[in-house]
Design a protein around this motif. Structure first.
Motif, PDB file in Angstrom:
ATOM      1  N   VAL A 293      18.163  -2.227   3.526  1.00  0.00           N
ATOM      2  CA  VAL A 293      16.844  -2.492   4.106  1.00  0.00           C
ATOM      3  C   VAL A 293      17.007  -3.332   5.365  1.00  0.00           C
ATOM      4  CG1 VAL A 293      14.586  -3.561   3.760  1.00  0.00           C
ATOM      5  CG2 VAL A 293      15.662  -2.312   1.892  1.00  0.00           C
ATOM      6  N   LYS A 294      17.855  -4.334   5.301  1.00  0.00           N
ATOM      7  CA  LYS A 294      18.083  -5.194   6.467  1.00  0.00           C
ATOM      8  C   LYS A 294      18.584  -4.367   7.653  1.00  0.00           C
ATOM      9  CE  LYS A 294      19.551  -9.801   7.515  1.00  0.00           C
ATOM     10  NZ  LYS A 294      19.760 -11.071   6.883  1.00  0.00           N
ATOM     11  N   ALA A 295      19.467  -3.421   7.413  1.00  0.00           N
ATOM     12  CA  ALA A 295      19.972  -2.554   8.483  1.00  0.00           C
ATOM     13  C   ALA A 295      18.847  -1.688   9.055  1.00  0.00           C
ATOM     14  CB  ALA A 295      21.115  -1.684   7.964  1.00  0.00           C
ATOM     15  N   LEU A 296      17.976  -1.170   8.188  1.00  0.00           N
ATOM     16  CA  LEU A 296      16.859  -0.358   8.643  1.00  0.00           C
ATOM     17  C   LEU A 296      15.881  -1.190   9.471  1.00  0.00           C
ATOM     18  CD1 LEU A 296      16.329   1.709   5.393  1.00  0.00           C
ATOM     19  CD2 LEU A 296      17.125   2.591   7.595  1.00  0.00           C
ATOM     20  N   LEU A 297      15.630  -2.417   9.027  1.00  0.00           N
ATOM     21  CA  LEU A 297      14.763  -3.303   9.796  1.00  0.00           C
ATOM     22  C   LEU A 297      15.386  -3.607  11.157  1.00  0.00           C
ATOM     23  CD1 LEU A 297      13.631  -5.844   7.041  1.00  0.00           C
ATOM     24  CD2 LEU A 297      12.228  -4.076   8.121  1.00  0.00           C
ATOM     25  N   SER A 298      16.692  -3.841  11.180  1.00  0.00           N
ATOM     26  CA  SER A 298      17.385  -4.136  12.438  1.00  0.00           C
ATOM     27  C   SER A 298      17.272  -2.984  13.427  1.00  0.00           C
ATOM     28  CB  SER A 298      18.864  -4.432  12.186  1.00  0.00           C
ATOM     29  OG  SER A 298      19.004  -5.634  11.481  1.00  0.00           O
TER      30      SER A 298
ATOM     31  N   PHE B 293       0.829  -1.210   0.000  1.00  0.00           N
ATOM     32  CA  PHE B 293       0.000   0.000   0.000  1.00  0.00           C
ATOM     33  C   PHE B 293       0.863   1.260   0.000  1.00  0.00           C
ATOM     34  CE2 PHE B 293      -3.870  -2.224   2.040  1.00  0.00           C
ATOM     35  CZ  PHE B 293      -4.417  -2.457   0.795  1.00  0.00           C
ATOM     36  N   VAL B 294       1.965   1.241   0.735  1.00  0.00           N
ATOM     37  CA  VAL B 294       2.876   2.396   0.722  1.00  0.00           C
ATOM     38  C   VAL B 294       3.277   2.713  -0.707  1.00  0.00           C
ATOM     39  CG1 VAL B 294       5.196   3.188   1.334  1.00  0.00           C
ATOM     40  CG2 VAL B 294       3.759   2.150   3.071  1.00  0.00           C
ATOM     41  N   GLU B 295       3.699   1.693  -1.436  1.00  0.00           N
ATOM     42  CA  GLU B 295       4.136   1.934  -2.810  1.00  0.00           C
ATOM     43  C   GLU B 295       2.971   2.345  -3.708  1.00  0.00           C
ATOM     44  OE1 GLU B 295       6.936   0.201  -6.358  1.00  0.00           O
ATOM     45  OE2 GLU B 295       7.031  -0.702  -4.373  1.00  0.00           O
ATOM     46  N   LEU B 296       1.811   1.719  -3.522  1.00  0.00           N
ATOM     47  CA  LEU B 296       0.640   2.084  -4.332  1.00  0.00           C
ATOM     48  C   LEU B 296       0.241   3.542  -4.140  1.00  0.00           C
ATOM     49  CD1 LEU B 296      -1.751  -0.985  -3.934  1.00  0.00           C
ATOM     50  CD2 LEU B 296      -0.859  -0.077  -6.068  1.00  0.00           C
TER      51      LEU B 296
ATOM     52  N   THR C 288      13.567   1.115  11.955  1.00  0.00           N
ATOM     53  CA  THR C 288      13.305   2.409  11.323  1.00  0.00           C
ATOM     54  C   THR C 288      11.966   2.389  10.608  1.00  0.00           C
ATOM     55  OG1 THR C 288      15.672   2.731  11.015  1.00  0.00           O
ATOM     56  CG2 THR C 288      14.204   4.082   9.653  1.00  0.00           C
ATOM     57  N   GLU C 289      11.173   3.425  10.822  1.00  0.00           N
ATOM     58  CA  GLU C 289       9.892   3.556  10.125  1.00  0.00           C
ATOM     59  C   GLU C 289      10.154   3.770   8.639  1.00  0.00           C
ATOM     60  OE1 GLU C 289       7.162   7.252  10.218  1.00  0.00           O
ATOM     61  OE2 GLU C 289       6.301   5.872  11.702  1.00  0.00           O
ATOM     62  N   PRO C 290       9.383   3.123   7.774  1.00  0.00           N
ATOM     63  CA  PRO C 290       9.574   3.343   6.334  1.00  0.00           C
ATOM     64  C   PRO C 290       9.498   4.838   5.981  1.00  0.00           C
ATOM     65  CG  PRO C 290       8.149   1.475   6.688  1.00  0.00           C
ATOM     66  CD  PRO C 290       8.353   2.117   8.031  1.00  0.00           C
ATOM     67  N   HIS C 291      10.466   5.300   5.219  1.00  0.00           N
ATOM     68  CA  HIS C 291      10.559   6.712   4.853  1.00  0.00           C
ATOM     69  C   HIS C 291       9.326   7.206   4.100  1.00  0.00           C
ATOM     70  CE1 HIS C 291      14.979   5.420   4.774  1.00  0.00           C
ATOM     71  NE2 HIS C 291      14.781   6.037   5.912  1.00  0.00           N
ATOM     72  N   ALA C 292       8.781   6.381   3.229  1.00  0.00           N
ATOM     73  CA  ALA C 292       7.669   6.814   2.379  1.00  0.00           C
ATOM     74  C   ALA C 292       6.384   7.055   3.160  1.00  0.00           C
ATOM     75  CB  ALA C 292       7.428   5.796   1.262  1.00  0.00           C
TER      76      ALA C 292
ATOM     77  N   SER D  77       6.506   5.168  -4.299  1.00  0.00           N
ATOM     78  CA  SER D  77       7.867   4.927  -3.818  1.00  0.00           C
ATOM     79  C   SER D  77       7.924   3.643  -3.006  1.00  0.00           C
ATOM     80  CB  SER D  77       8.328   6.072  -2.901  1.00  0.00           C
ATOM     81  OG  SER D  77       8.343   7.278  -3.598  1.00  0.00           O
ATOM     82  N   ARG D  78       9.080   3.018  -3.009  1.00  0.00           N
ATOM     83  CA  ARG D  78       9.277   1.889  -2.113  1.00  0.00           C
ATOM     84  C   ARG D  78       9.202   2.392  -0.679  1.00  0.00           C
ATOM     85  NH1 ARG D  78      14.432  -1.085  -4.905  1.00  0.00           N
ATOM     86  NH2 ARG D  78      13.251  -2.312  -6.414  1.00  0.00           N
ATOM     87  N   PRO D  79       8.952   1.485   0.262  1.00  0.00           N
ATOM     88  CA  PRO D  79       8.835   1.924   1.658  1.00  0.00           C
ATOM     89  C   PRO D  79      10.059   2.697   2.168  1.00  0.00           C
ATOM     90  CG  PRO D  79       7.991  -0.303   1.428  1.00  0.00           C
ATOM     91  CD  PRO D  79       8.622   0.068   0.105  1.00  0.00           C
TER      92      PRO D  79
END
Length: 129
Positions: free
Chosen positions: A73-78, A55-58, A81-85, A62-64
């Protein structure tokens, strides 16, 4: 939603490297953190994460996360981090979709709850269908 139920093992010659690196599947930008970081099997809760990321991308185009490499992405998940988009969404949509992207699977809405939210507030006639 997108998961290969087999594990992936690395082989060097006839030797298998342990532990296996699976189960894996899907696209990292849409894979729930518990699946990506802890190799958990897909669940209904991880499917809700994937739907939220879709839904974020739709809704933003933009990608999340605004990164290019999967390891980023793995570092952000670790770091949880809230998705930038999410910042590009209206407050109402941000509230609904960010609930899908909660890091604790048990805190995400169920698919049934999401269906009720979308049925009650989404006017598909405005899309010209």
């Amino acid at each position: 939603m997108a998961n290969i139920h087999d594990v992936i093992s690395l082989k060097i010659g006839s030797q298998t490297i342990v532990p296996p690196a699976g189960p894996l599947g899907g696209t990292i930008f849409y894979r729930a953190p518990e699946c990506e970081l802890h190799y958990c099997a897909a669940t209904r809760e991880s499917d809700v994460w994937s739907v939220g990321a879709t839904f974020v991308e739709l809704f933003t185009g933009s990608r999340p996360w605004n990164v290019k490499q999967p390891r980023e992405v793995k570092a952000l998940l670790s770091s949880r981090t809230e998705p930038h988009a999410l910042a590009m969404l209206s407050p109402t949509w941000k509230d609904i979709i960010s609930q899908c992207l909660r890091y604790e699977p048990e805190q995400r809405p169920t698919a049934g709850t999401l269906a009720k939210v979308f049925r009650s507030g989404l006017d598909l006639n405005c899309l010209g269908w």
